[in-house]
Design a protein around this motif. Structure first.
Motif, PDB file in Angstrom:
ATOM      1  N   ARG A  44       1.000  -1.138  -0.179  1.00 57.26           N
ATOM      2  CA  ARG A  44      -0.027   0.038  -0.043  1.00 57.26           C
ATOM      3  C   ARG A  44       0.905   1.396   0.095  1.00 57.26           C
ATOM      4  O   ARG A  44       0.690   2.117  -0.738  1.00 57.26           O
ATOM      5  N   ALA A  45       1.844   1.375   0.734  1.00 57.37           N
ATOM      6  CA  ALA A  45       2.957   2.399   1.007  1.00 57.37           C
ATOM      7  C   ALA A  45       3.641   2.665  -0.441  1.00 57.37           C
ATOM      8  O   ALA A  45       3.601   3.975  -0.739  1.00 57.37           O
ATOM      9  N   ARG A  46       3.881   1.564  -1.130  1.00 54.03           N
ATOM     10  CA  ARG A  46       4.458   1.671  -2.658  1.00 54.03           C
ATOM     11  C   ARG A  46       3.615   2.245  -3.431  1.00 54.03           C
ATOM     12  O   ARG A  46       3.734   3.170  -4.246  1.00 54.03           O
ATOM     13  N   ALA A  47       2.201   1.943  -3.478  1.00 54.71           N
ATOM     14  CA  ALA A  47       1.050   2.320  -4.249  1.00 54.71           C
ATOM     15  C   ALA A  47       0.933   3.851  -3.968  1.00 54.71           C
ATOM     16  O   ALA A  47       0.787   4.767  -5.086  1.00 54.71           O
ATOM     17  N   TYR A  48       0.775   4.303  -2.701  1.00 54.41           N
ATOM     18  CA  TYR A  48       0.402   5.615  -2.566  1.00 54.41           C
ATOM     19  C   TYR A  48       1.759   6.529  -2.860  1.00 54.41           C
ATOM     20  O   TYR A  48       1.495   7.620  -3.218  1.00 54.41           O
ATOM     21  N   LEU A  49       2.843   6.035  -2.672  1.00 53.87           N
ATOM     22  CA  LEU A  49       3.999   7.003  -3.141  1.00 53.87           C
ATOM     23  C   LEU A  49       4.260   7.119  -4.548  1.00 53.87           C
ATOM     24  O   LEU A  49       4.453   8.124  -4.993  1.00 53.87           O
ATOM     25  N   SER A  50       3.786   5.957  -5.350  1.00 53.77           N
ATOM     26  CA  SER A  50       3.690   6.063  -6.673  1.00 53.77           C
ATOM     27  C   SER A  50       2.960   7.212  -7.375  1.00 53.77           C
ATOM     28  O   SER A  50       3.167   7.841  -8.247  1.00 53.77           O
ATOM     29  N   SER A  51       1.700   7.051  -6.702  1.00 53.54           N
ATOM     30  CA  SER A  51       0.584   8.152  -7.108  1.00 53.54           C
ATOM     31  C   SER A  51       1.201   9.714  -6.781  1.00 53.54           C
ATOM     32  O   SER A  51       1.137  10.642  -7.613  1.00 53.54           O
ATOM     33  N   PHE A  52       1.897   9.658  -5.650  1.00 53.16           N
ATOM     34  CA  PHE A  52       2.588  10.975  -5.327  1.00 53.16           C
ATOM     35  C   PHE A  52       3.380  11.429  -6.247  1.00 53.16           C
ATOM     36  O   PHE A  52       3.556  12.586  -6.846  1.00 53.16           O
ATOM     37  N   PHE A  53       4.499  10.533  -6.852  1.00 54.81           N
ATOM     38  CA  PHE A  53       5.533  10.829  -7.696  1.00 54.81           C
ATOM     39  C   PHE A  53       4.947  11.105  -8.921  1.00 54.81           C
ATOM     40  O   PHE A  53       5.310  11.909  -9.724  1.00 54.81           O
ATOM     41  N   SER A  54       3.798  10.432  -9.198  1.00 55.22           N
ATOM     42  CA  SER A  54       3.193  10.863 -10.750  1.00 55.22           C
ATOM     43  C   SER A  54       2.780  12.194 -10.820  1.00 55.22           C
ATOM     44  O   SER A  54       2.936  12.980 -11.670  1.00 55.22           O
ATOM     45  N   TRP A  55       1.980  12.622  -9.523  1.00 55.90           N
ATOM     46  CA  TRP A  55       1.636  13.990  -9.591  1.00 55.90           C
ATOM     47  C   TRP A  55       2.679  15.024  -9.499  1.00 55.90           C
ATOM     48  O   TRP A  55       2.865  16.000 -10.335  1.00 55.90           O
ATOM     49  N   ALA A  56       3.854  14.622  -8.744  1.00 52.37           N
ATOM     50  CA  ALA A  56       5.249  15.443  -8.711  1.00 52.37           C
ATOM     51  C   ALA A  56       5.848  15.384 -10.041  1.00 52.37           C
ATOM     52  O   ALA A  56       6.336  16.708 -10.579  1.00 52.37           O
ATOM     53  N   VAL A  57       5.918  14.425 -11.000  1.00 48.15           N
ATOM     54  CA  VAL A  57       6.201  14.587 -12.249  1.00 48.15           C
ATOM     55  C   VAL A  57       5.214  15.758 -13.159  1.00 48.15           C
ATOM     56  O   VAL A  57       5.751  16.574 -13.667  1.00 48.15           O
ATOM     57  N   GLU A  58       4.172  15.523 -13.166  1.00 50.11           N
ATOM     58  CA  GLU A  58       3.191  16.626 -13.564  1.00 50.11           C
ATOM     59  C   GLU A  58       3.485  17.860 -13.283  1.00 50.11           C
ATOM     60  O   GLU A  58       3.281  18.900 -13.923  1.00 50.11           O
ATOM     61  N   GLN A  59       3.712  18.154 -12.028  1.00 51.00           N
ATOM     62  CA  GLN A  59       4.002  19.595 -11.344  1.00 51.00           C
ATOM     63  C   GLN A  59       5.476  20.022 -11.577  1.00 51.00           C
ATOM     64  O   GLN A  59       5.704  20.891 -11.474  1.00 51.00           O
ATOM     65  N   GLY A  60       6.230  19.105 -12.379  1.00 53.70           N
ATOM     66  CA  GLY A  60       7.514  19.590 -12.707  1.00 53.70           C
ATOM     67  C   GLY A  60       8.653  19.411 -11.675  1.00 53.70           C
ATOM     68  O   GLY A  60       9.732  20.198 -11.750  1.00 53.70           O
ATOM     69  N   LEU A  61       8.249  18.837 -10.522  1.00 50.06           N
ATOM     70  CA  LEU A  61       9.177  18.658  -9.272  1.00 50.06           C
ATOM     71  C   LEU A  61      10.113  17.857  -9.360  1.00 50.06           C
ATOM     72  O   LEU A  61      11.268  18.032  -9.010  1.00 50.06           O
TER      73      LEU A  61
END
Length: 407
Positions: free
Chosen positions: A173-190
């Motif tokens: 679950r922790a892996r899935a939630y972090l992956s979703s976070f980083f997908s958002w971070a990529v979209e934000q240019g972070l």
């Protein structure tokens, strides 16, 4: 433009002899061997190595470090690297500014932005609570690390630690939630890429169909403990409700006089109001739960509902194993089980006792199978009396199993 002296070879002796001219606040002296490499002198005695270059029509300058901390050879080497980057199309000053900005973009600060700017607006309340808890708990050791510095190896290593600390399914679950976070971070240019991609799951998850035997139910009941975790385990078995729903049970949801527990739409997984009839055995358990001041929640401490599931479950398993080996030193531990198996077992056994499928689904607050589709739209019956009869029948069956181990 700053005043300059003629170029000279910058060495320790020549640098030591340099002095700021009278009346001048600062000046730059450039090296005769490496164009663009120089030393900047300021009033007050500060001396700094610099590298100066052009990007198009603009002239730029970056600081390399103080004269006291760096000798001329090291400073010249760094200046040469700066100039080489410029010749390859880079801009060291922009890189330095970007690095300074990235230093403030840690995983922790970016997770905060993700939760407030995306998750809170797009996730259901229950999902949001789980995502927030996982990102802030399981990934806390990395919160101070720059988000752009987190690589696949970092994620994989931490996932292994989470697996050891909280179990393989929590790690997944922790892996899935972090992956979703980083997908958002990529979209934000972070960040440029998602470092979770390519890491493996700690455990393969398959659909669970474990139904506990009567003997196993007796062991779980007997050794669940006398504290609130023990009460929760027994309530899970007797009511067939979800773990989080019972953990966050509130006193104002209970009508003990009429034997009812009513949850609003915000408290259920499918966002549908749900009322559960409470059997005499359930009422007996709830009447033994202590009211703690003006605390709204029946279980847990501080501001939140009951937590500490992993530790409490491990303790229960250990007590069961100890009891089995007290009777037979060679006895194996009880086969692996989860708290959710109590819900599945209750549903299965009610059906075995003759409860109709649509009533079982009403007890579980499921909207599938018999209550799905057109039937779910037009059939608004709450089956109150049927649910009460089913839960009473199931409670009596459990009581017959546990006998004198009721408390």
């Amino acid at each position: 433009m700053l005043p300059r002296r003629s170029t000279m070879r910058l060495t320790k002796p020549t640098v030591s002899a340099l002095k700021l001219a009278d009346g001048k606040s600062e000046m730059i002296v450039f090296d005769s061997l490496l164009p663009g490499f120089g030393i900047r002198l300021r009033a007050g005695g500060k001396r700094t190595w610099v590298a100066q270059y052009r990007v198009g029509a603009k002239q730029r300058r970056v600081s390399l470090g103080s004269v006291e901390a760096m000798d001329p050879d090291e400073a010249r080497r760094r200046a040469r690297n700066v100039i080489a980057k410029v010749q390859l199309g880079g801009d060291p000053q922009v890189d330095k500014q970007r690095a300074r900005a990235q230093a403030h973009e840690t995983l922790g600060t970016c997770i905060g932005k993700y939760l407030s700017n995306y998750a809170e607006r797009n996730l259901a309340p229950r999902t949001l609570a789980e995502v927030r808890r996982s990102l802030n708990k399981h990934w806390k050791p990395l919160h101070k690390v720059g988000v752009h510095k987190i690589i696949r190896a970092t994620v994989a290593s931490r996932l292994s630690e989470i697996g050891e600390e909280s179990g393989p399914f929590a790690a997944n679950r922790a892996r899935a939630y972090l992956s979703s976070f980083f997908s958002w971070a990529v979209e934000q240019g972070l960040v440029e890429d998602n470092p979770v991609r390519g890491t493996g799951r700690i455990a393969k998850e398959v659909s669970r169909d474990r139904v506990l035997s009567d003997a196993e139910l007796g062991l779980i009941w007997k050794h669940s403990g006398s504290g609130e975790y023990g009460v929760i385990v027994k309530l899970l078995l007797l009511t067939g409700q979800r773990r989080e729903e019972i953990a966050a049970m509130q006193w104002d949801e209970l009508d003990l006089a009429n034997g009812l527990w009513s949850m609003g739409s915000g408290r259920t997984k499918n966002s549908r109001k749900h009322t559960i009839a409470l059997s005499p055995l359930v009422l007996e358990l709830l009447q033994g739960v202590e009211h703690r001041g003006d605390r709204a929640l029946c279980f847990g401490s501080r501001k939140g509902p009951f937590s500490g599931w992993s530790k409490a479950k491990s303790g229960l398993d250990e007590r069961i194993t100890a009891a089995l080996r007290a009777e037979n030193p060679k006895a194996k531990p009880m086969s692996a089980w989860r708290l959710h198996d109590l819900r599945r077992t209750a549903a299965t056994r009610m059906a075995d006792l003759g409860v109709h499928p649509h009533v079982v689904e009403a007890v579980l607050n499921h909207v599938s199978g018999y209550k799905a589709g057109i039937a779910g739209v037009y059939n608004h019956a709450a089956y109150s009396s049927e649910k009460k009869a089913a839960l009473t029948l199931w409670s009596e069956h459990v009581l017959g199993l546990v006998g004198d181990c009721r408390s």
